[in-house]
Design a protein around this motif. Sequence first.
Motif, PDB file in Angstrom:
ATOM      1  N   SER B 199       0.822  -1.216   0.000  1.00 38.66           N
ATOM      2  CA  SER B 199       0.000   0.000   0.000  1.00 38.66           C
ATOM      3  C   SER B 199       0.855   1.264   0.000  1.00 38.66           C
ATOM      4  CB  SER B 199      -0.913   0.016   1.231  1.00 38.66           C
ATOM      5  OG  SER B 199      -1.968  -0.906   1.088  1.00 38.66           O
ATOM      6  N   ASN B 200       1.921   1.246   0.810  1.00 39.64           N
ATOM      7  CA  ASN B 200       2.728   2.457   0.971  1.00 39.64           C
ATOM      8  C   ASN B 200       3.224   3.009  -0.367  1.00 39.64           C
ATOM      9  OD1 ASN B 200       2.424   1.833   3.660  1.00 39.64           O
ATOM     10  ND2 ASN B 200       4.557   1.232   4.006  1.00 39.64           N
ATOM     11  N   ILE B 201       3.679   2.106  -1.251  1.00 39.28           N
ATOM     12  CA  ILE B 201       4.309   2.571  -2.502  1.00 39.28           C
ATOM     13  C   ILE B 201       3.287   3.192  -3.451  1.00 39.28           C
ATOM     14  CG2 ILE B 201       6.251   0.953  -2.370  1.00 39.28           C
ATOM     15  CD1 ILE B 201       4.776  -0.674  -4.627  1.00 39.28           C
ATOM     16  N   LEU B 202       2.012   3.084  -3.139  1.00 40.51           N
ATOM     17  CA  LEU B 202       0.984   3.745  -3.953  1.00 40.51           C
ATOM     18  C   LEU B 202       0.414   4.948  -3.215  1.00 40.51           C
ATOM     19  CD1 LEU B 202      -0.895   0.569  -5.212  1.00 40.51           C
ATOM     20  CD2 LEU B 202       0.892   1.870  -6.399  1.00 40.51           C
ATOM     21  N   ARG B 203      -0.015   4.717  -1.964  1.00 42.72           N
ATOM     22  CA  ARG B 203      -0.692   5.772  -1.211  1.00 42.72           C
ATOM     23  C   ARG B 203       0.198   6.986  -0.999  1.00 42.72           C
ATOM     24  NH1 ARG B 203      -1.383   3.131   3.301  1.00 42.72           N
ATOM     25  NH2 ARG B 203       0.688   3.904   3.794  1.00 42.72           N
ATOM     26  N   GLU B 204       1.467   6.748  -0.647  1.00 42.10           N
ATOM     27  CA  GLU B 204       2.343   7.891  -0.356  1.00 42.10           C
ATOM     28  C   GLU B 204       2.639   8.705  -1.622  1.00 42.10           C
ATOM     29  OE1 GLU B 204       2.900   8.560   3.038  1.00 42.10           O
ATOM     30  OE2 GLU B 204       1.352   7.011   2.938  1.00 42.10           O
ATOM     31  N   PRO B 205       3.093   8.067  -2.709  1.00 45.28           N
ATOM     32  CA  PRO B 205       3.307   8.848  -3.942  1.00 45.28           C
ATOM     33  C   PRO B 205       2.041   9.564  -4.432  1.00 45.28           C
ATOM     34  CG  PRO B 205       4.456   6.759  -4.106  1.00 45.28           C
ATOM     35  CD  PRO B 205       3.627   6.704  -2.848  1.00 45.28           C
ATOM     36  N   VAL B 259       4.677  -6.300  -7.947  1.00 43.32           N
ATOM     37  CA  VAL B 259       4.980  -4.922  -7.546  1.00 43.32           C
ATOM     38  C   VAL B 259       5.166  -4.067  -8.794  1.00 43.32           C
ATOM     39  CG1 VAL B 259       6.720  -3.486  -6.438  1.00 43.32           C
ATOM     40  CG2 VAL B 259       5.907  -5.572  -5.298  1.00 43.32           C
ATOM     41  N   ALA B 260       5.765  -4.651  -9.838  1.00 43.07           N
ATOM     42  CA  ALA B 260       5.938  -3.911 -11.099  1.00 43.07           C
ATOM     43  C   ALA B 260       4.573  -3.525 -11.682  1.00 43.07           C
ATOM     44  CB  ALA B 260       6.732  -4.759 -12.101  1.00 43.07           C
ATOM     45  N   ASP B 261       3.593  -4.446 -11.584  1.00 43.21           N
ATOM     46  CA  ASP B 261       2.232  -4.122 -12.056  1.00 43.21           C
ATOM     47  C   ASP B 261       1.651  -2.958 -11.256  1.00 43.21           C
ATOM     48  OD1 ASP B 261       2.284  -6.286 -13.824  1.00 43.21           O
ATOM     49  OD2 ASP B 261       1.313  -7.660 -12.382  1.00 43.21           O
ATOM     50  N   GLU B 262       1.884  -2.981  -9.946  1.00 44.87           N
ATOM     51  CA  GLU B 262       1.413  -1.886  -9.093  1.00 44.87           C
ATOM     52  C   GLU B 262       1.994  -0.557  -9.578  1.00 44.87           C
ATOM     53  OE1 GLU B 262       2.327  -3.731  -4.829  1.00 44.87           O
ATOM     54  OE2 GLU B 262       1.081  -1.947  -4.708  1.00 44.87           O
ATOM     55  N   ILE B 263       3.321  -0.593  -9.838  1.00 45.33           N
ATOM     56  CA  ILE B 263       4.018   0.648 -10.215  1.00 45.33           C
ATOM     57  C   ILE B 263       3.514   1.156 -11.567  1.00 45.33           C
ATOM     58  CG2 ILE B 263       6.287   1.591 -10.841  1.00 45.33           C
ATOM     59  CD1 ILE B 263       7.464  -0.303  -8.646  1.00 45.33           C
ATOM     60  N   GLU B 264       3.262   0.225 -12.498  1.00 45.31           N
ATOM     61  CA  GLU B 264       2.765   0.666 -13.811  1.00 45.31           C
ATOM     62  C   GLU B 264       1.361   1.248 -13.704  1.00 45.31           C
ATOM     63  OE1 GLU B 264       4.704   1.339 -16.322  1.00 45.31           O
ATOM     64  OE2 GLU B 264       6.144   0.608 -14.837  1.00 45.31           O
ATOM     65  N   ALA B 265       0.554   0.676 -12.799  1.00 40.77           N
ATOM     66  CA  ALA B 265      -0.792   1.227 -12.590  1.00 40.77           C
ATOM     67  C   ALA B 265      -0.697   2.630 -11.987  1.00 40.77           C
ATOM     68  CB  ALA B 265      -1.609   0.305 -11.684  1.00 40.77           C
ATOM     69  N   GLY B 271       1.315   9.334 -13.155  1.00 39.04           N
ATOM     70  CA  GLY B 271       2.463   9.801 -13.936  1.00 39.04           C
ATOM     71  C   GLY B 271       3.823   9.422 -13.363  1.00 39.04           C
ATOM     72  N   ASP B 272       4.860   9.740 -14.162  1.00 39.34           N
ATOM     73  CA  ASP B 272       6.239   9.383 -13.808  1.00 39.34           C
ATOM     74  C   ASP B 272       6.699  10.046 -12.517  1.00 39.34           C
ATOM     75  OD1 ASP B 272       6.602   7.740 -15.969  1.00 39.34           O
ATOM     76  OD2 ASP B 272       7.464   9.316 -17.241  1.00 39.34           O
ATOM     77  N   ASP B 273       6.236  11.254 -12.260  1.00 40.92           N
ATOM     78  CA  ASP B 273       6.691  11.955 -11.050  1.00 40.92           C
ATOM     79  C   ASP B 273       6.306  11.180  -9.792  1.00 40.92           C
ATOM     80  OD1 ASP B 273       7.786  13.872 -12.590  1.00 40.92           O
ATOM     81  OD2 ASP B 273       6.239  15.401 -12.234  1.00 40.92           O
ATOM     82  N   ASP B 310     -11.862  -6.786  -7.779  1.00 39.82           N
ATOM     83  CA  ASP B 310     -11.570  -5.583  -8.557  1.00 39.82           C
ATOM     84  C   ASP B 310     -11.211  -5.995  -9.983  1.00 39.82           C
ATOM     85  OD1 ASP B 310     -11.322  -3.456  -6.249  1.00 39.82           O
ATOM     86  OD2 ASP B 310     -10.136  -5.170  -5.579  1.00 39.82           O
ATOM     87  N   GLN B 311     -11.423  -5.082 -10.942  1.00 38.53           N
ATOM     88  CA  GLN B 311     -11.169  -5.400 -12.351  1.00 38.53           C
ATOM     89  C   GLN B 311      -9.675  -5.425 -12.687  1.00 38.53           C
ATOM     90  OE1 GLN B 311     -13.508  -5.870 -14.952  1.00 38.53           O
ATOM     91  NE2 GLN B 311     -15.020  -6.104 -13.324  1.00 38.53           N
ATOM     92  N   SER B 312      -8.893  -4.610 -12.014  1.00 38.26           N
ATOM     93  CA  SER B 312      -7.478  -4.459 -12.370  1.00 38.26           C
ATOM     94  C   SER B 312      -6.790  -3.689 -11.255  1.00 38.26           C
ATOM     95  CB  SER B 312      -7.349  -3.631 -13.656  1.00 38.26           C
ATOM     96  OG  SER B 312      -7.824  -2.306 -13.400  1.00 38.26           O
ATOM     97  N   PHE B 313      -5.474  -3.580 -11.346  1.00 38.79           N
ATOM     98  CA  PHE B 313      -4.803  -2.773 -10.328  1.00 38.79           C
ATOM     99  C   PHE B 313      -5.107  -1.285 -10.486  1.00 38.79           C
ATOM    100  CE2 PHE B 313      -2.387  -1.922  -6.800  1.00 38.79           C
ATOM    101  CZ  PHE B 313      -2.160  -3.120  -6.178  1.00 38.79           C
TER     102      PHE B 313
END
Lengths: 332, 332
Positions: B199-205, B259-265, B271-273, B310-313
């Motif tokens: 969760s952290n790598i999505l919620r925080e960014p 985790v790579a799928d999470e990051i791409e989502a 965005g990249d930032d 859920d349908q996707s990440f």
Amino acid sequence: MVHCLIIGAAGMLGAGLAKRLIEDGAIAGKAVSRLTLFDIAVPSTLPEGGKVVVEFEAGDISSPETAERLVATRPDVIFHLAAIVSGEAERDFDKGYRINLDGTRHLFDAVRKAHEADGYYPRVVFTSSLAVFGSPLPDVIDDDYIITPRSSYGTQKAIGELLLADYSRRGFFDGIGIRLPTICIRPGKPNAAASGFFSNILREPLAGLPATLPVEPSVRHWFASPRAAIGFIAHAAAVDGALLKERRNMTMPGVSATVADEIEALRAIAGDDAVKLIRQEIDPAIVAIISTWPKAFEASQAEKLGFKADQSFEAIIQAYLEDYAPKAEKQA
Amino acid sequence: MVHCLIIGAAGMLGAGLAKRLIEDGAIAGKAVSRLTLFDIAVPSTLPEGGKVVVEFEAGDISSPETAERLVATRPDVIFHLAAIVSGEAERDFDKGYRINLDGTRHLFDAVRKAHEADGYYPRVVFTSSLAVFGSPLPDVIDDDYIITPRSSYGTQKAIGELLLADYSRRGFFDGIGIRLPTICIRPGKPNAAASGFFSNILREPLAGLPATLPVEPSVRHWFASPRAAIGFIAHAAAVDGALLKERRNMTMPGVSATVADEIEALRAIAGDDAVKLIRQEIDPAIVAIISTWPKAFEASQAEKLGFKADQSFEAIIQAYLEDYAPKAEKQA
């Protein structure tokens, strides 16, 4: 020098295990010096111990104090065989949970507290059952198949397995749980348990008595002789704990046989006259119960660990004749 | 008119479930008239009930008296979500068993006694966990795979499943146990649980804050949004009990993602930032724990029963932004 405790020592397997430990005089190369036999009541005869000091304790295993008292002498190996059997656990819900679940948990907790007090770390051997498996089941069940009991007894055994694994993982004791096949030929009198006929149709004709077969001869199941089952329990005390890390509970190897196989083995050993004593009388209630039972297993882990099944159904009958029939004849 | 009881109502899922039941105002086509929220302490704010009468009770679920008190009002649906979490159950052995095992058993026994007294027969929804599974595990775990937990929490949940199945088979209540995927994105602050980073790598960014990734991007796991998990729990109350005969406990569908799928989502949505705010710093302890976790399931039974993942990440991230992020912004 090993001190063994057998909880449930008055039962058929417990008594056989005591006899075997005294005869062997050793477990995993170490001499057995002391054998504590525990059950709800002191049996009328105690085995002669020879070089082994044998003592009997009676009590209620569902009381925490009993478990603490048994653990107080710090036995090196604890065989926990005590249980309310399947039919009674189904009839008396509270009693089944009190003995089979609470009794097991109190025992494991008593060991844990002793471990925390002084580093006590016994091998604990827990006898589980095929009753942990429930339909739907594949024809051959491997070591990875899910456990979904269809009886309170099976549920209590499955919970015992989970507790054993967790307490072992935590380092409180070095546990191993073994799921015994259906015991055949069970010595003694015919009993009304749903599984009773598997033994009855052999034991009774071997003694020249009639027996009733309540199912079709095509019914298949998983068997071990009392001798093999006692061998499993004794061997479980000797298995290297380092080999048990991920899976502490396992199905024992057995003989997968149909009722027809049983009958042919009986014919080979005792002839057509014995077979003629079996009368088929279908009991739909028993047919229904048995239809949900496992037929065969791939007991890979147990085989790798050196547990040895009977060679064949004829060998199962032979073991019965050697171990139990002579006594029956003497008594007759 | 349905009276629902949520045990563990102050937790993230319990609070979300209460909100959802009030919003829906119905379960399986029947109006929800009363909602009893139970937890160890009364939360600072209670949800507005609208047409639903909402009441809060505080107490210790590990006491038999508490369970009897909760059952005394005969709720039609009992959601049992209360548990000591994994880390705490591992640190405090007694507390974990007292709350997670004894608490569950006391609740089930209170329902049983009420059933025996007056035929009371509620639906009981029990939230279990992927923690019931332990290595070795196949890459995709089907509904028949054995349950061998590698934590005390997982052991306690597995025992809860067994009890639920047996009490249901006995006819004391109509139980269903659902194994929830790992919840992602978990709202709130970063936490130190081994699974926290998912969760952290999505919620925080998403909030413009940096986050640490302690494992390789190739790590795969099984996820549900809080919205999907709350949907599972609500749906479990509505499933036809006649369809649950042989298997009362089941794994919920989820999104299998690396985790790579999470990051791409995250990249696709923010965005990249946002992605640049993730810094990898391998933590061998977390790598070791995660390596024993399940990667993916074939949740056939649950899918047949209408549980919807859920349908996707990307959809998981979208649900988070809709359900939780606006509040975070308002607070900021």
